[in-house]
Design an enzyme around this catalytic site. Structure first.
Site, PDB file in Angstrom:
ATOM      1  N   ARG A 221       0.982  -1.223  -0.055  1.00 60.81           N
ATOM      2  CA  ARG A 221      -0.002   0.133  -0.051  1.00 60.81           C
ATOM      3  C   ARG A 221       0.775   1.271  -0.035  1.00 60.81           C
ATOM      4  O   ARG A 221       1.954   1.095   0.828  1.00 60.81           O
ATOM      5  CB  ARG A 221      -1.047   0.120   1.268  1.00 60.81           C
ATOM      6  CG  ARG A 221      -1.993  -0.832   1.152  1.00 60.81           C
ATOM      7  CD  ARG A 221      -3.116  -0.494   0.134  1.00 60.81           C
ATOM      8  NE  ARG A 221      -4.282  -1.606   0.098  1.00 60.81           N
ATOM      9  CZ  ARG A 221      -4.367  -2.632  -0.692  1.00 60.81           C
ATOM     10  NH1 ARG A 221      -3.295  -2.902  -1.544  1.00 60.81           N
ATOM     11  NH2 ARG A 221      -5.451  -3.413  -0.438  1.00 60.81           N
ATOM     12  N   HIS A 269      -1.374  -0.394 -10.130  1.00 56.58           N
ATOM     13  CA  HIS A 269      -2.006  -1.328  -8.895  1.00 56.58           C
ATOM     14  C   HIS A 269      -2.550  -2.488  -9.702  1.00 56.58           C
ATOM     15  O   HIS A 269      -3.876  -2.961  -9.656  1.00 56.58           O
ATOM     16  CB  HIS A 269      -3.132  -0.640  -8.246  1.00 56.58           C
ATOM     17  CG  HIS A 269      -3.529  -1.246  -6.738  1.00 56.58           C
ATOM     18  ND1 HIS A 269      -3.881  -0.838  -5.739  1.00 56.58           N
ATOM     19  CD2 HIS A 269      -3.711  -2.728  -6.472  1.00 56.58           C
ATOM     20  CE1 HIS A 269      -4.123  -1.649  -4.913  1.00 56.58           C
ATOM     21  NE2 HIS A 269      -4.058  -2.689  -5.212  1.00 56.58           N
TER      22      HIS A 269
HETATM   23  P1  NDP Z   1      -1.256 -11.237   5.598  1.00 54.33           P
HETATM   24  O1  NDP Z   1      -2.135 -10.666   6.499  1.00 54.33           O
HETATM   25  O2  NDP Z   1      -1.182 -12.622   5.328  1.00 54.33           O
HETATM   26  O3  NDP Z   1       0.325 -10.707   5.967  1.00 54.33           O
HETATM   27  C1  NDP Z   1       0.775  -9.594   6.447  1.00 54.33           C
HETATM   28  C2  NDP Z   1       2.128  -9.836   7.147  1.00 54.33           C
HETATM   29  O4  NDP Z   1       2.517  -8.523   7.564  1.00 54.33           O
HETATM   30  C3  NDP Z   1       2.097 -10.869   8.229  1.00 54.33           C
HETATM   31  O5  NDP Z   1       3.392 -11.565   8.085  1.00 54.33           O
HETATM   32  C4  NDP Z   1       2.371  -9.757   9.286  1.00 54.33           C
HETATM   33  O6  NDP Z   1       3.060 -10.342  10.627  1.00 54.33           O
HETATM   34  C5  NDP Z   1       3.004  -8.594   8.802  1.00 54.33           C
HETATM   35  N1  NDP Z   1       2.831  -7.547   9.578  1.00 54.33           N
HETATM   36  C6  NDP Z   1       1.781  -6.765   9.744  1.00 54.33           C
HETATM   37  N2  NDP Z   1       1.665  -5.760  10.669  1.00 54.33           N
HETATM   38  C7  NDP Z   1       3.227  -5.674  10.809  1.00 54.33           C
HETATM   39  C8  NDP Z   1       3.937  -4.644  11.613  1.00 54.33           C
HETATM   40  N3  NDP Z   1       3.367  -3.637  12.250  1.00 54.33           N
HETATM   41  N4  NDP Z   1       5.353  -5.017  11.686  1.00 54.33           N
HETATM   42  C9  NDP Z   1       5.837  -5.989  10.997  1.00 54.33           C
HETATM   43  N5  NDP Z   1       5.013  -6.765  10.294  1.00 54.33           N
HETATM   44  C10 NDP Z   1       3.735  -6.734  10.295  1.00 54.33           C
HETATM   45  O7  NDP Z   1      -1.418 -10.356   4.272  1.00 54.33           O
HETATM   46  P2  NDP Z   1      -1.195 -10.588   2.651  1.00 54.33           P
HETATM   47  O8  NDP Z   1       0.383 -11.187   2.655  1.00 54.33           O
HETATM   48  O9  NDP Z   1      -2.166 -11.263   2.120  1.00 54.33           O
HETATM   49  O10 NDP Z   1      -1.126  -9.262   1.781  1.00 54.33           O
HETATM   50  C11 NDP Z   1      -0.127  -8.118   2.295  1.00 54.33           C
HETATM   51  C12 NDP Z   1      -0.756  -7.004   1.834  1.00 54.33           C
HETATM   52  O11 NDP Z   1      -0.467  -6.937   0.432  1.00 54.33           O
HETATM   53  C13 NDP Z   1      -2.191  -6.693   1.788  1.00 54.33           C
HETATM   54  O12 NDP Z   1      -2.374  -6.299   2.972  1.00 54.33           O
HETATM   55  C14 NDP Z   1      -2.584  -5.764   0.326  1.00 54.33           C
HETATM   56  O13 NDP Z   1      -2.339  -4.288   1.155  1.00 54.33           O
HETATM   57  C15 NDP Z   1      -1.336  -5.793  -0.240  1.00 54.33           C
HETATM   58  N6  NDP Z   1      -1.936  -6.334  -1.613  1.00 54.33           N
HETATM   59  C16 NDP Z   1      -1.629  -5.831  -2.726  1.00 54.33           C
HETATM   60  C17 NDP Z   1      -2.001  -6.318  -3.889  1.00 54.33           C
HETATM   61  C18 NDP Z   1      -1.817  -5.733  -5.177  1.00 54.33           C
HETATM   62  O14 NDP Z   1      -2.221  -5.722  -6.424  1.00 54.33           O
HETATM   63  N7  NDP Z   1      -0.826  -4.446  -5.176  1.00 54.33           N
HETATM   64  C19 NDP Z   1      -2.836  -7.573  -4.087  1.00 54.33           C
HETATM   65  C20 NDP Z   1      -3.125  -8.162  -2.708  1.00 54.33           C
HETATM   66  C21 NDP Z   1      -2.423  -7.765  -1.532  1.00 54.33           C
HETATM   67  P3  NDP Z   1       2.508 -11.496  11.457  1.00 54.33           P
HETATM   68  O15 NDP Z   1       2.935 -12.729  10.469  1.00 54.33           O
HETATM   69  O16 NDP Z   1       3.352 -11.505  12.691  1.00 54.33           O
HETATM   70  O17 NDP Z   1       0.901 -11.442  11.537  1.00 54.33           O
HETATM   71  C1  OXD Z   2      -5.836  -6.431  -2.526  1.00 56.06           C
HETATM   72  C2  OXD Z   2      -5.301  -5.531  -3.685  1.00 56.06           C
HETATM   73  O1  OXD Z   2      -5.439  -6.296  -1.318  1.00 56.06           O
HETATM   74  O2  OXD Z   2      -5.859  -5.664  -4.875  1.00 56.06           O
HETATM   75  O3  OXD Z   2      -6.257  -7.600  -2.966  1.00 56.06           O
HETATM   76  O4  OXD Z   2      -4.860  -4.666  -3.380  1.00 56.06           O
END
Ligand code: NDP
Ligand code: OXD
Length: 306
Positions: A221, A269
């Site tokens: 993001r 995106h």
């Molecule tokens: P998950 O919820 O599966 O994973 C999030 C990870 O981030 C976890 O490992 C979590 O730690 C870590 N995390 C969260 N907060 C913190 C923090 N404060 N400090 C350190 N680590 C942190 O999410 P996804 O992998 O499914 O997706 C990640 C992001 O990717 C989504 O939230 C979305 O914003 C973005 N996205 C973008 C897309 C695009 O098209 N550009 C498509 C899909 C997603 P822990 O393991 O300890 O919980």
């Molecule tokens: C998602 C994205 O979070 O498309 O799935 O950004």
């Protein structure tokens, strides 16, 4: 009992038809044409206008149409109901394909050659020696990316909020370990969720923790990054190049310096876009679960914000 699709920026006929096939006895309606808002018990949301969900008095549960939920939780009037997000192998595969392409783009110096082409300059150079990589966020997408690049021969570090164990990956936790996670990486990939804890997390101090000349990729993001700090780090060469798929404001404002910065690659995106055909099953299953009062698949922790 009816489902509302509240996704203003997308054509929804296909999603509506496929959900209707999966749930033949349920009315599926597309906002803003809701025939009876008082009968909506389940809402599929993405970038919904603030205040809309709070007008649905019978709502039992909410489903994000994407993996992230920051855009949904940004609505301060949102009811405190169960919220699920998308977890889909097809989404993960799409993210891995995008990241593989971007890694090749930089390794093969296609950024440099495309600049040289514009100047009609012939300067052969071998590939960049990229050997180390750090993934910020080790969830569904981050852990898949970390393991993928480790299999490609990279030495990979990863960073998460809580301790993680992934074969062959050096995993670090919490702010105190962020400098170590970043220090050696030639490439840094951001796959964190946007939450109160991660907003503007990647600021001048964090870019300074990275190896000089790092290549930075943000597919998470835009608001996780302090744009000014990234631009300053690009101008000084601390960050050699940045590939940005996500922005604080989307579409990216035409006056934004990222558009024309020579070291920035902008993509709109597109790294992992939700596929209707692969997510209908989990959305319809979550509808059934919400009607039966069962926990949803891939439920979000509303306190954590992801
Ligand atoms: P998950 O919820 O599966 O994973 C999030 C990870 O981030 C976890 O490992 C979590 O730690 C870590 N995390 C969260 N907060 C913190 C923090 N404060 N400090 C350190 N680590 C942190 O999410 P996804 O992998 O499914 O997706 C990640 C992001 O990717 C989504 O939230 C979305 O914003 C973005 N996205 C973008 C897309 C695009 O098209 N550009 C498509 C899909 C997603 P822990 O393991 O300890 O919980
Ligand atoms: C998602 C994205 O979070 O498309 O799935 O950004």
């Amino acid at each position: 009992m009816a489902i509302a699709l509240i996704i203003p920026d997308r054509k929804l006929d296909d999603l509506q038809q496929r959900l209707q096939q999966a749930l033949p006895d349920t009315r599926i309606e597309i906002w803003p044409k809701l025939s009876a808002p008082a009968e909506i018990t389940f809402a599929v949301l993405w970038k919904q206008p603030a205040g809309i969900v709070a007008t649905l008095p019978a709502l039992k549960a909410m489903q994000s149409f994407g993996a992230g939920v920051d855009g949904i939780l940004a609505d301060k009037t949102l009811p405190a109901l169960p919220l699920a997000r998308i977890v889909d192998p097809a989404l993960t595969e799409s993210m891995l394909q995008y990241l593989t392409g971007i890694e090749s783009y930089y390794r093969l110096r296609l950024d440099t050659f495309s600049d040289l082409q514009r100047q009609k300059q012939w300067h052969p150079k071998g590939p960049r020696k990229l050997r180390t990589l750090c993934v910020l966020g080790l969830g569904e997408l981050g852990s898949a990316a970390a393991l993928h690049f480790q299999e490609q021969g990279y030495q990979v570090s990863g960073w998460a909020r809580t301790p993680r164990q992934l074969d062959g990956i050096e995993c670090y936790t919490g702010i105190a370990e962020l400098p170590t996670a970043l220090a050696e990486a030639d490439l840094v990939i951001c796959l964190l969720p946007l939450t109160m804890a991660t907003e503007n997390l990647l600021n001048a101090d964090v870019f300074a923790m990275m190896k000089a000349g790092v290549i930075f990729i943000n597919v998470a993001r835009g608001a996780i990054v302090d744009d000014g700090a990234l631009l300053a780090a690009l101008d000084s060469g601390q960050v050699q190049a940045a590939c940005l798929d996500v922005f604080r404001q989307e579409p990216l404002d035409e006056a934004h310096p990222f558009w024309s910065h020579p070291a920035v690659l902008v993509t709109p995106h597109v790294s992992a876009v939700t596929r209707v055909d692969t997510v209908v099953a989990q959305i319809s299953e979550n509808y059934r679960r919400s009607e039966q009062g069962l926990p949803l698949l891939n439920e979000v922790d509303l306190q954590r914000g992801y």
